[in-house]
Design a protein around this motif. Sequence first.
Motif, short mmCIF file in Angstrom:
data_model
loop_
_atom_site.label_atom_id
_atom_site.label_comp_id
_atom_site.label_asym_id
_atom_site.label_seq_id
_atom_site.Cartn_x
_atom_site.Cartn_y
_atom_site.Cartn_z
N PHE A 38 0.85 -1.20 0.00
CA PHE A 38 0.00 0.00 0.00
C PHE A 38 0.88 1.25 0.00
CE2 PHE A 38 -2.67 3.34 1.67
CZ PHE A 38 -3.99 3.01 1.34
N TRP A 39 1.96 1.22 0.75
CA TRP A 39 2.87 2.36 0.85
C TRP A 39 3.80 2.47 -0.37
CZ3 TRP A 39 -0.07 2.48 4.90
CH2 TRP A 39 0.03 3.47 5.88
N ASP A 40 3.91 1.42 -1.19
CA ASP A 40 4.83 1.39 -2.31
C ASP A 40 4.17 1.98 -3.56
OD1 ASP A 40 6.67 0.84 -4.30
OD2 ASP A 40 7.08 -1.21 -3.61
N VAL A 41 4.28 3.29 -3.72
CA VAL A 41 3.62 3.96 -4.84
C VAL A 41 4.38 3.78 -6.14
CG1 VAL A 41 2.47 5.64 -3.38
CG2 VAL A 41 4.76 6.15 -4.27
N GLY A 42 5.59 3.24 -6.06
CA GLY A 42 6.32 2.93 -7.28
C GLY A 42 5.81 1.66 -7.91
N LYS A 43 5.66 0.63 -7.12
CA LYS A 43 5.17 -0.65 -7.61
C LYS A 43 3.67 -0.63 -7.87
CE LYS A 43 5.22 -5.59 -6.37
NZ LYS A 43 5.63 -6.57 -5.31
N ASP A 82 4.90 7.67 17.44
CA ASP A 82 5.81 8.53 16.68
C ASP A 82 6.34 7.82 15.45
OD1 ASP A 82 5.48 10.63 18.49
OD2 ASP A 82 7.14 9.95 19.75
N LYS A 83 6.64 6.54 15.58
CA LYS A 83 7.11 5.77 14.42
C LYS A 83 6.01 5.63 13.38
CE LYS A 83 9.89 1.78 13.17
NZ LYS A 83 10.81 0.75 13.69
N ALA A 84 4.77 5.48 13.84
CA ALA A 84 3.65 5.40 12.90
C ALA A 84 3.50 6.70 12.12
CB ALA A 84 2.36 5.09 13.66
N LEU A 85 3.65 7.83 12.79
CA LEU A 85 3.52 9.12 12.11
C LEU A 85 4.65 9.32 11.11
CD1 LEU A 85 2.40 11.40 15.08
CD2 LEU A 85 0.99 10.28 13.36
N ALA A 86 5.85 8.85 11.45
CA ALA A 86 6.96 8.93 10.50
C ALA A 86 6.67 8.08 9.26
CB ALA A 86 8.25 8.48 11.18
N SER A 87 6.01 6.95 9.45
CA SER A 87 5.62 6.10 8.34
C SER A 87 4.56 6.78 7.48
CB SER A 87 5.11 4.76 8.85
OG SER A 87 4.69 3.92 7.79
N TYR A 88 3.58 7.40 8.13
CA TYR A 88 2.56 8.16 7.40
C TYR A 88 3.20 9.23 6.51
CZ TYR A 88 -1.83 6.62 9.69
OH TYR A 88 -2.92 5.92 10.10
N GLU A 89 4.23 9.86 7.02
CA GLU A 89 4.87 10.96 6.28
C GLU A 89 5.37 10.49 4.92
OE1 GLU A 89 5.44 14.76 5.70
OE2 GLU A 89 4.83 14.10 7.71
N LYS A 90 5.77 9.23 4.84
CA LYS A 90 6.34 8.70 3.60
C LYS A 90 5.29 8.54 2.50
CE LYS A 90 10.05 6.26 6.00
NZ LYS A 90 10.66 4.94 6.33
N ILE A 91 4.02 8.44 2.88
CA ILE A 91 2.98 8.24 1.87
C ILE A 91 2.05 9.44 1.75
CG2 ILE A 91 1.19 7.21 3.36
CD1 ILE A 91 0.65 5.19 1.15
N ARG A 92 2.29 10.44 2.54
CA ARG A 92 1.36 11.57 2.64
C ARG A 92 1.03 12.20 1.29
NH1 ARG A 92 1.57 15.92 7.46
NH2 ARG A 92 -0.37 17.01 6.99
N LYS A 93 2.01 12.37 0.40
CA LYS A 93 1.77 13.04 -0.87
C LYS A 93 0.86 12.23 -1.79
CE LYS A 93 6.08 15.68 -0.92
NZ LYS A 93 7.38 15.92 -1.64
N SER A 94 0.76 10.93 -1.55
CA SER A 94 -0.08 10.08 -2.40
C SER A 94 -1.48 9.88 -1.84
CB SER A 94 0.59 8.71 -2.59
OG SER A 94 1.80 8.84 -3.30
N VAL A 95 -1.74 10.41 -0.65
CA VAL A 95 -3.07 10.31 -0.04
C VAL A 95 -3.89 11.52 -0.47
CG1 VAL A 95 -4.39 10.12 2.10
CG2 VAL A 95 -2.15 9.01 1.90
N THR A 96 -4.78 11.32 -1.40
CA THR A 96 -5.58 12.42 -1.92
C THR A 96 -6.83 12.67 -1.10
OG1 THR A 96 -6.72 10.93 -3.45
CG2 THR A 96 -4.76 12.06 -4.26
N LYS A 97 -7.17 11.71 -0.23
CA LYS A 97 -8.36 11.86 0.59
C LYS A 97 -8.15 11.21 1.95
CE LYS A 97 -12.79 12.84 1.32
NZ LYS A 97 -13.33 14.21 1.30
N TRP A 98 -8.37 11.96 3.00
CA TRP A 98 -8.42 11.41 4.36
C TRP A 98 -9.90 11.31 4.70
CZ3 TRP A 98 -4.00 9.82 6.78
CH2 TRP A 98 -2.79 10.23 6.22
N TRP A 99 -10.44 10.11 4.60
CA TRP A 99 -11.88 9.93 4.69
C TRP A 99 -12.37 10.01 6.14
CZ3 TRP A 99 -13.62 5.41 7.13
CH2 TRP A 99 -12.73 4.33 7.20
N THR A 100 -13.63 10.35 6.27
CA THR A 100 -14.22 10.56 7.60
C THR A 100 -15.49 9.76 7.84
OG1 THR A 100 -15.40 12.52 6.76
CG2 THR A 100 -13.26 12.88 7.81
N THR A 101 -16.11 9.22 6.79
CA THR A 101 -17.31 8.41 6.96
C THR A 101 -17.14 7.09 6.22
OG1 THR A 101 -18.51 9.21 5.02
CG2 THR A 101 -18.71 10.51 7.06
#
Length: 361
Positions: free
Chosen positions: A165-170, A207-226
């Motif tokens: 999921f995090w691998d936007v190259g593949k 904190d490690k989870a947030l650092a991981s999120y940072e790596k994919i942040r640019k590819s997340v076009t929507k942070w869903w709420t419902t």
Amino acid sequence: MNRRRAVSLITAGLAAPFVSRWAGAQSAWPEQTTVPDILKGSGEVRIATWGGALQQAEQKAYFEPFERLTGIKVRALPGADQAKVKAMVETGNVEWDIVQLSNGSIMNLMKSGDYFERIDYSLVDDGVGKEYRSEYGLEMLVWASVMAYRTDAFNGAAPASWADFWDVGKFPGSRALYGIGSEHPELEFALMAAGIPADKLYPLDVDKALASYEKIRKSVTKWWTTGAQPPQMLTDREVVMTTVWNGRMAALQEQGVPATICWNQGVARRDGWGVPKGAKNKANAMKFVAYSTMAIPQARFALSIPYGPVNEGSFKYIPPERTALLPSAPEIKKQLIQYDYDWWIANQDMAVAKFNKWLLG
């Protein structure tokens, strides 16, 4: 955040689940033709539920046959809420005999007082797994937070982990993840994407989870709420991959949308019954709790709505094509991580605050 509300982690996932075509084929449902005499009685039992489609499924799977077989009238009352349980017990005005809550909500209330009756396990079917039993609550359904993706997006390749999921190259394309307003940021997924083994997740390193999120942040076009948003985004091709509650995917699959679930490394969560302390119809409540977790009622529920049974014997009444959609099915269950209610109860305020600060930063 209101802690009492925050610990009710399951409500969002079950707010408006999809009722499948199996619900309309009730002639094919297994029938419970008799119950042990110990479950029979008279009078009524008052059950607080989440309402909506979930209560409709419970009506057909549990309430109607229970009334017919036991002689006990069911009064279903939408509006289950742990704060109401607390207020009822403290004032001595207990209007419910059973309430539908996550085991986390029940455990949290019991840490601050005596709010629930002990479950009478002498009545409960042996097929109910030990992992679903606790002293003051009996779980009765399993649902999961999982990955979903469009099957036409990657030239036949299929993502099989959160690292994928995090691998936007593949696996190129837009993603969606659960965002602001989440009472359960998807920290487990971010950590597994960072290489943390499933059996080493807890205690979660926020904190490690947030650092991981940072790596994919640019590819997340929507942070869903419902819960309705992820399947709609897949349908509209707005994203190629998203996190989703499993119950929301059945509609897409039945409508032929080229999208599917990856069960591997999903997080299994559960919902169950609690009997408020001082319930006026305690004996009837225990009978209903036992009945609803018998093999056939559990199978009827799973045929109505895509949540998994807690009774192992239920699967012999469920066709294989339906079993393939249920989080507690043996081949699916072993791929999932069990949600750690204890950690989230103790750390939710901190985790949500850190996640929201990062997301808005």
